[in-house]
Write an enzyme that holds these catalytic residues in place. Structure first.
Site, PDB file in Angstrom:
ATOM      1  N   SER A  10     -14.450   7.703  -6.329  1.00  0.00           N
ATOM      2  CA  SER A  10     -13.472   8.222  -5.375  1.00  0.00           C
ATOM      3  C   SER A  10     -13.982   9.559  -4.860  1.00  0.00           C
ATOM      4  O   SER A  10     -13.979  10.560  -5.571  1.00  0.00           O
ATOM      5  CB  SER A  10     -12.116   8.396  -6.069  1.00  0.00           C
ATOM      6  OG  SER A  10     -11.201   9.003  -5.200  1.00  0.00           O
ATOM      7  N   HIS A  35     -15.041   4.801  -2.423  1.00  0.00           N
ATOM      8  CA  HIS A  35     -13.596   4.701  -2.238  1.00  0.00           C
ATOM      9  C   HIS A  35     -13.121   5.967  -1.531  1.00  0.00           C
ATOM     10  O   HIS A  35     -13.299   7.076  -2.039  1.00  0.00           O
ATOM     11  CB  HIS A  35     -12.941   4.557  -3.616  1.00  0.00           C
ATOM     12  CG  HIS A  35     -11.458   4.352  -3.573  1.00  0.00           C
ATOM     13  ND1 HIS A  35     -10.889   3.116  -3.409  1.00  0.00           N
ATOM     14  CD2 HIS A  35     -10.426   5.232  -3.707  1.00  0.00           C
ATOM     15  CE1 HIS A  35      -9.566   3.235  -3.431  1.00  0.00           C
ATOM     16  NE2 HIS A  35      -9.263   4.509  -3.604  1.00  0.00           N
ATOM     17  N   ASP A  37      -9.995   8.009   0.084  1.00  0.00           N
ATOM     18  CA  ASP A  37      -8.539   8.142   0.065  1.00  0.00           C
ATOM     19  C   ASP A  37      -8.029   8.830   1.324  1.00  0.00           C
ATOM     20  O   ASP A  37      -8.311  10.013   1.552  1.00  0.00           O
ATOM     21  CB  ASP A  37      -8.100   8.953  -1.159  1.00  0.00           C
ATOM     22  CG  ASP A  37      -8.269   8.182  -2.456  1.00  0.00           C
ATOM     23  OD1 ASP A  37      -7.807   7.031  -2.506  1.00  0.00           O
ATOM     24  OD2 ASP A  37      -8.859   8.725  -3.410  1.00  0.00           O
ATOM     25  N   MET A  39      -4.705  10.103   3.122  1.00  0.00           N
ATOM     26  CA  MET A  39      -3.303  10.440   2.865  1.00  0.00           C
ATOM     27  C   MET A  39      -2.747  11.199   4.058  1.00  0.00           C
ATOM     28  O   MET A  39      -3.413  12.064   4.619  1.00  0.00           O
ATOM     29  CB  MET A  39      -3.176  11.298   1.605  1.00  0.00           C
ATOM     30  CG  MET A  39      -3.862  10.741   0.374  1.00  0.00           C
ATOM     31  SD  MET A  39      -3.614  11.794  -1.058  1.00  0.00           S
ATOM     32  CE  MET A  39      -4.914  11.202  -2.154  1.00  0.00           C
ATOM     33  N   HIS A  70      -8.736   3.536   1.292  1.00  0.00           N
ATOM     34  CA  HIS A  70      -7.423   3.425   0.648  1.00  0.00           C
ATOM     35  C   HIS A  70      -6.418   4.180   1.509  1.00  0.00           C
ATOM     36  O   HIS A  70      -6.340   5.399   1.460  1.00  0.00           O
ATOM     37  CB  HIS A  70      -7.485   3.986  -0.775  1.00  0.00           C
ATOM     38  CG  HIS A  70      -6.202   3.858  -1.518  1.00  0.00           C
ATOM     39  ND1 HIS A  70      -6.002   4.459  -2.741  1.00  0.00           N
ATOM     40  CD2 HIS A  70      -5.038   3.205  -1.230  1.00  0.00           C
ATOM     41  CE1 HIS A  70      -4.768   4.188  -3.162  1.00  0.00           C
ATOM     42  NE2 HIS A  70      -4.168   3.429  -2.257  1.00  0.00           N
ATOM     43  N   MET A  72      -3.263   5.492   2.236  1.00  0.00           N
ATOM     44  CA  MET A  72      -1.961   5.930   1.725  1.00  0.00           C
ATOM     45  C   MET A  72      -1.203   6.598   2.869  1.00  0.00           C
ATOM     46  O   MET A  72      -1.007   7.816   2.902  1.00  0.00           O
ATOM     47  CB  MET A  72      -2.160   6.878   0.539  1.00  0.00           C
ATOM     48  CG  MET A  72      -2.661   6.162  -0.699  1.00  0.00           C
ATOM     49  SD  MET A  72      -3.089   7.293  -2.034  1.00  0.00           S
ATOM     50  CE  MET A  72      -4.828   7.521  -1.724  1.00  0.00           C
ATOM     51  N   MET A 141      -2.374   0.170  -8.504  1.00  0.00           N
ATOM     52  CA  MET A 141      -2.442   1.605  -8.791  1.00  0.00           C
ATOM     53  C   MET A 141      -2.074   1.860 -10.251  1.00  0.00           C
ATOM     54  O   MET A 141      -1.063   1.363 -10.747  1.00  0.00           O
ATOM     55  CB  MET A 141      -1.489   2.385  -7.882  1.00  0.00           C
ATOM     56  CG  MET A 141      -1.913   2.443  -6.427  1.00  0.00           C
ATOM     57  SD  MET A 141      -3.523   3.249  -6.174  1.00  0.00           S
ATOM     58  CE  MET A 141      -3.181   4.918  -6.746  1.00  0.00           C
ATOM     59  N   ASP A 175      -7.106   1.914  -9.785  1.00  0.00           N
ATOM     60  CA  ASP A 175      -7.358   3.254  -9.254  1.00  0.00           C
ATOM     61  C   ASP A 175      -6.371   4.232  -9.872  1.00  0.00           C
ATOM     62  O   ASP A 175      -5.163   4.088  -9.708  1.00  0.00           O
ATOM     63  CB  ASP A 175      -7.197   3.224  -7.731  1.00  0.00           C
ATOM     64  CG  ASP A 175      -7.377   4.591  -7.075  1.00  0.00           C
ATOM     65  OD1 ASP A 175      -7.844   5.521  -7.755  1.00  0.00           O
ATOM     66  OD2 ASP A 175      -7.051   4.711  -5.877  1.00  0.00           O
TER      67      ASP A 175
END
Length: 228
Positions: A10, A35, A37, A39, A70, A72, A141, A175
């Site tokens: 990540s 990976h 992320d 957000m 990912h 979010m 998750m 994750d």
């Protein structure tokens, strides 16, 4: 069995001032994918980066690293085309963030990306099940999404086990809080795609940690195939 052990650092756990070189370093240390992320400050309280950063990273690291996004975000539909254009390979959205998963799955495929579907700890695995045959990967998750460094939630492992029993060839990702101390539980439950942040990137020898994680998962996959 079609699935294999894959380890995806990540990158949010890395030195963000050197993100391109950190991505290259992770791939050189044996990572199978990266990976990323995303957000938005709405779906989760934290804020990270968007498709302009992904585009820069893709130019920096070249075409080879597989970018698992990912997402979010509270409106995952609006970022499908921008992320595809930026060079994303897989678009993993949260089931909780959309009212029409089927349509979103179709849009992601049409944009040329693989489809990942994520569920938060409070969402039952049965809610994901109707879509499992339409996706490439299910993400369970193992912490509440939004912040790194949280404690691994062992009680999420029955979700992974159930998915593996019902959909034997599905890629299943975990994750949150995953590292050498928790990998055995993930592997035994049936996870094959392992996201690890600080346990890999924060280690002095990321290569050895990636190798350890992969070995544990590969051995569990082999054992499962022999037990069938």
């Amino acid at each position: 069995m079609a699935y294999m052990a894959k380890i995806g650092p990540s990158i949010l756990s890395s030195n963000l001032a050197c993100l391109g070189s950190e991505c290259v370093r992770m791939m050189e240390c044996g990572a199978d994918y990266l990976h990323l992320d995303v957000m938005d400050g709405h779906f989760v309280p934290n804020l990270t980066f968007g498709h302009p950063m992904v585009e820069c990273l893709r130019k920096s690291v070249g075409p080879d690293p597989f970018f698992d996004m990912h997402m979010m975000v509270s409106r995952p539909e609006q970022w499908v085309k921008p992320m595809s254009a930026a060079g994303a390979n897989q678009y993993t959205f949260h089931l909780e963030a959309t009212t029409n998963p089927g349509n979103l799955i179709k849009e992601i495929r049409e944009a040329g990306m693989k489809v990942g579907l994520a569920i938060k700890p409070g969402t039952t695995v049965e809610e994901l099940a109707p879509w499992a045959n339409q996706i490439d990967m299910a993400l369970v998750m193992t912490v509440e999404p939004g912040f790194g460094g949280q404690k691994f939630m062992d009680d999420m492992m029955p979700k992974v086990s159930w998915l593996r029993s019902q959909f034997p060839s599905l890629d299943i990702e975990v994750d949150g809080g995953v590292g050498p101390d928790t990998i055995h539980r993930c592997a035994e439950a049936g996870a094959n795609m392992i996201v690890s942040g600080s346990a890999v990137i924060g280690n002095d020898d990321p290569r050895s940690v990636i190798s350890l994680l992969r070995t544990v998962v590969s051995e569990a996959i082999q054992k499962r195939s022999l037990d069938r």
